[in-house]
Write an enzyme that holds these catalytic residues in place. Sequence first.
Site, PDB file in Angstrom:
ATOM      1  N   CYS A   2       0.819  -1.219   0.000  1.00 55.95           N
ATOM      2  CA  CYS A   2       0.000   0.000   0.000  1.00 55.95           C
ATOM      3  C   CYS A   2       0.852   1.267   0.000  1.00 55.95           C
ATOM      4  CB  CYS A   2      -0.876   0.021   1.239  1.00 55.95           C
ATOM      5  SG  CYS A   2      -1.885  -1.443   1.397  1.00 55.95           S
ATOM      6  N   ARG A  27       5.466   0.057  -6.106  1.00 54.75           N
ATOM      7  CA  ARG A  27       5.388  -0.822  -4.948  1.00 54.75           C
ATOM      8  C   ARG A  27       4.411  -1.969  -5.154  1.00 54.75           C
ATOM      9  NH1 ARG A  27       7.629   1.313  -0.460  1.00 54.75           N
ATOM     10  NH2 ARG A  27       6.345   0.011   0.881  1.00 54.75           N
ATOM     11  N   TRP A  75      -2.940  -2.692  -1.621  1.00 51.07           N
ATOM     12  CA  TRP A  75      -2.623  -4.057  -1.990  1.00 51.07           C
ATOM     13  C   TRP A  75      -3.395  -4.939  -1.020  1.00 51.07           C
ATOM     14  CZ3 TRP A  75       0.511  -8.045   0.362  1.00 51.07           C
ATOM     15  CH2 TRP A  75       0.704  -9.152  -0.482  1.00 51.07           C
ATOM     16  N   ASN A  99      -2.023   2.268   5.823  1.00 49.10           N
ATOM     17  CA  ASN A  99      -1.086   1.211   5.409  1.00 49.10           C
ATOM     18  C   ASN A  99      -0.859   0.317   6.611  1.00 49.10           C
ATOM     19  OD1 ASN A  99      -0.761   2.396   2.976  1.00 49.10           O
ATOM     20  ND2 ASN A  99       1.415   2.893   3.225  1.00 49.10           N
ATOM     21  N   GLY A 100      -0.656  -0.974   6.405  1.00 50.41           N
ATOM     22  CA  GLY A 100      -0.361  -1.874   7.506  1.00 50.41           C
ATOM     23  C   GLY A 100      -1.523  -2.795   7.793  1.00 50.41           C
ATOM     24  N   GLU A 482      27.965 -17.298  -2.511  1.00 54.80           N
ATOM     25  CA  GLU A 482      27.588 -15.997  -3.063  1.00 54.80           C
ATOM     26  C   GLU A 482      28.831 -15.102  -3.180  1.00 54.80           C
ATOM     27  OE1 GLU A 482      25.233 -14.813  -4.602  1.00 54.80           O
ATOM     28  OE2 GLU A 482      25.365 -12.650  -4.376  1.00 54.80           O
ATOM     29  N   LYS A 486      30.233 -13.531  -6.684  1.00 54.99           N
ATOM     30  CA  LYS A 486      30.457 -12.082  -6.879  1.00 54.99           C
ATOM     31  C   LYS A 486      31.859 -11.839  -7.424  1.00 54.99           C
ATOM     32  CE  LYS A 486      27.268 -10.708  -6.812  1.00 54.99           C
ATOM     33  NZ  LYS A 486      26.012 -11.304  -6.475  1.00 54.99           N
ATOM     34  N   GLU A 489      32.050 -12.977 -11.074  1.00 55.42           N
ATOM     35  CA  GLU A 489      31.260 -12.141 -11.983  1.00 55.42           C
ATOM     36  C   GLU A 489      31.952 -10.840 -12.358  1.00 55.42           C
ATOM     37  OE1 GLU A 489      27.508 -11.724  -9.704  1.00 55.42           O
ATOM     38  OE2 GLU A 489      26.537 -11.916 -11.659  1.00 55.42           O
ATOM     39  N   HIS A 505      38.495 -33.304   1.485  1.00 62.78           N
ATOM     40  CA  HIS A 505      38.077 -34.369   0.560  1.00 62.78           C
ATOM     41  C   HIS A 505      38.479 -34.042  -0.872  1.00 62.78           C
ATOM     42  CE1 HIS A 505      36.019 -36.372   3.789  1.00 62.78           C
ATOM     43  NE2 HIS A 505      35.418 -35.228   4.106  1.00 62.78           N
ATOM     44  N   LYS A 604      21.541  -8.549 -17.002  1.00 67.02           N
ATOM     45  CA  LYS A 604      20.858  -8.372 -15.732  1.00 67.02           C
ATOM     46  C   LYS A 604      19.678  -9.333 -15.612  1.00 67.02           C
ATOM     47  CE  LYS A 604      20.067  -6.612 -11.771  1.00 67.02           C
ATOM     48  NZ  LYS A 604      20.982  -7.057 -10.709  1.00 67.02           N
TER      49      LYS A 604
END
Length: 609
Positions: A2, A27, A75, A99-100, A482, A486, A489, A505, A604
């Site tokens: 919202c 949003r 929403w 909102n909420g 990750e 990075k 990339e 191992h 992207k």
Amino acid sequence: MCGIVGGIATRDLTPVLLEGLRRLEYRGYDSAGIAALDAAGAVNRARSTGKVAELEQRLARQPLTGQLGIAHTRWATHGKASEQNAHPHCSDRLAIVHNGIIENHHPLRLQLQELGYVFTSETDTEVVAHLLAHHYGRQQNMLSALRCTLAELRGAFALGIIHQDEPDTLYCARMGSPLVIGVGSGEHYIGSDPLALLQVTDRFIYLDEGEHARLTRDDCQIWSKQNQPVQHAVQQYQHAALSMEKGEYQHFMLKEIFEQPAAIADTLDGLLADDHVLTAALGPGAESQLPLIRNIHIVACGTSYHAGMVARYWIEEQTGLPCQVEVASEYRYRQVCVPEGTLLIAISQSGETADTLAALRYAREQQYLGTLAICNVPGSSLVREADWRLLTHAGPEIGVASTKAFTTQLTALLWLTTALAQVRERAPEIIAANVRALRSLPARISDTLELAPAIAELAKQFQAKHHALFLGRGPHYPIAMEGALKLKEISYIHAEAYAAGELKHGPLALVDDDMPVVSVAPSDSLLEKLKSNLQEVRARGGQLINFACERAALDDGEGITHIAMPWVYETVSPILYTIPLQLLSYHVALIKGTDVDKPRNLAKSVTVE
Ligand code: AGP
């Protein structure tokens, strides 16, 4: 989610309010509405389902003007997306936007019905409108009526209120959902996001939790939850902070790394109460299904897949639900077994990744209980095609290397874990601890970002390197993955991640004094095990770089570099330990002179298989 915009001025505010709603469209929402006090002193209202453009068309047919007004994008949580449920909601001579989630809306609704109030919507918001009207009827004073109302509400809210009896006053309040006051010349505004108001002002007052305010054209009075007057400085908006510009930053990636505290706070907007999470935020369809979930499958690609891998540790430990995580490109081509009561979660920043989308479509042909998209783009194909959605609010991510999208995905997944633990009646103290930890995350991340200069220095060690190993254990193993992704990339250095226990191992054969080994070492239950793995590296001459908790007490010595991380609650540490790894890859890429924001061969949004 919202959005709120409102104002009091000496000009017709309808165009300003509509522009504000347009600026909040990103949003995600499913209906919109506006209410304003006309020259004759009456509150008029217009609402419609669908886009703000449809509301505009309606206003073109039936104009509505006023110098005091409020507007909203909704929403749906309580009640479907319909005109009746759209905000503003009215009672007697007042109108409100909200909102909420009001958690105690049901008992309040029953009390108000007994008092004779008639409800025209299924929303929790209409309860607030009637409660305000009820208190105003008894006290004939809006400020007192607002205070009595706020004292009865449980949950999270931001409110904007207008009343026919006070044609020169706009009231607002916040608890758990953000609200800012925009300061103009002879006018005041409210907005759930400063972006909505940048068309009219760049000077803002940021309300704190529990505060409420009374705004006239020339005055702004604010009170605390205890009804004590408070003063806040008016702050100049930093335009570069959220726009699509790089501003003071050399690259989008760096800007996006530094946006993480705000992105995480935004993602949590309206999701947390004092000591529990607001499961209604998932929407009516999804909330009622939560208790039926017996099993979870997660599909995603790349960085989003790493977020899913971390979530598996959280979900299995905190909810007892079996959880399986798979890269979407594999999942989509195999015969999956779907036990009864299985939820499929598809995670994607863009919501357009071909493999993840295909996996979702394949899943929809299977016997899943339902499908949930965790995504950063409200109108994306993934969000439109999944049964339910949980939006991250990272804002646009321009750098190809995903940073703030990842940490907001983790934040959403920890919130979801907590929601599942809550419906499964797991220990309330664990749920409360998660809520506290989530709430403190933006501040902890800001602290961690202060390590940037030390990490820039450390990055020099990678200048002539061609390979690197990343180690972690438990939920920090996917964080090591990750970190390695990075580095690959954007600096084109070959990097691999291992669960630290796997080192002996095979990969230990690679370790020599030319091999940097980066470890993720929070102070958790696996720390002692990790320490032994690090000794194995050091004994072979490997160069150790430890991102370690300040309480971890790792060995010092030649060939070992420590970056001390602030202590955090164990559950959120994967989110926090991501930050230095992002900074490391950024600074290595900077030294190597690569195209940080657009690394070679990558896109992207990967919309082809
Ligand atoms: C991460 O830095 C990548 N650019 C990539 O792995 C990305 O996460 C992957 O392509 C999935 O994208 P999505 O989240 O938009 O689905």
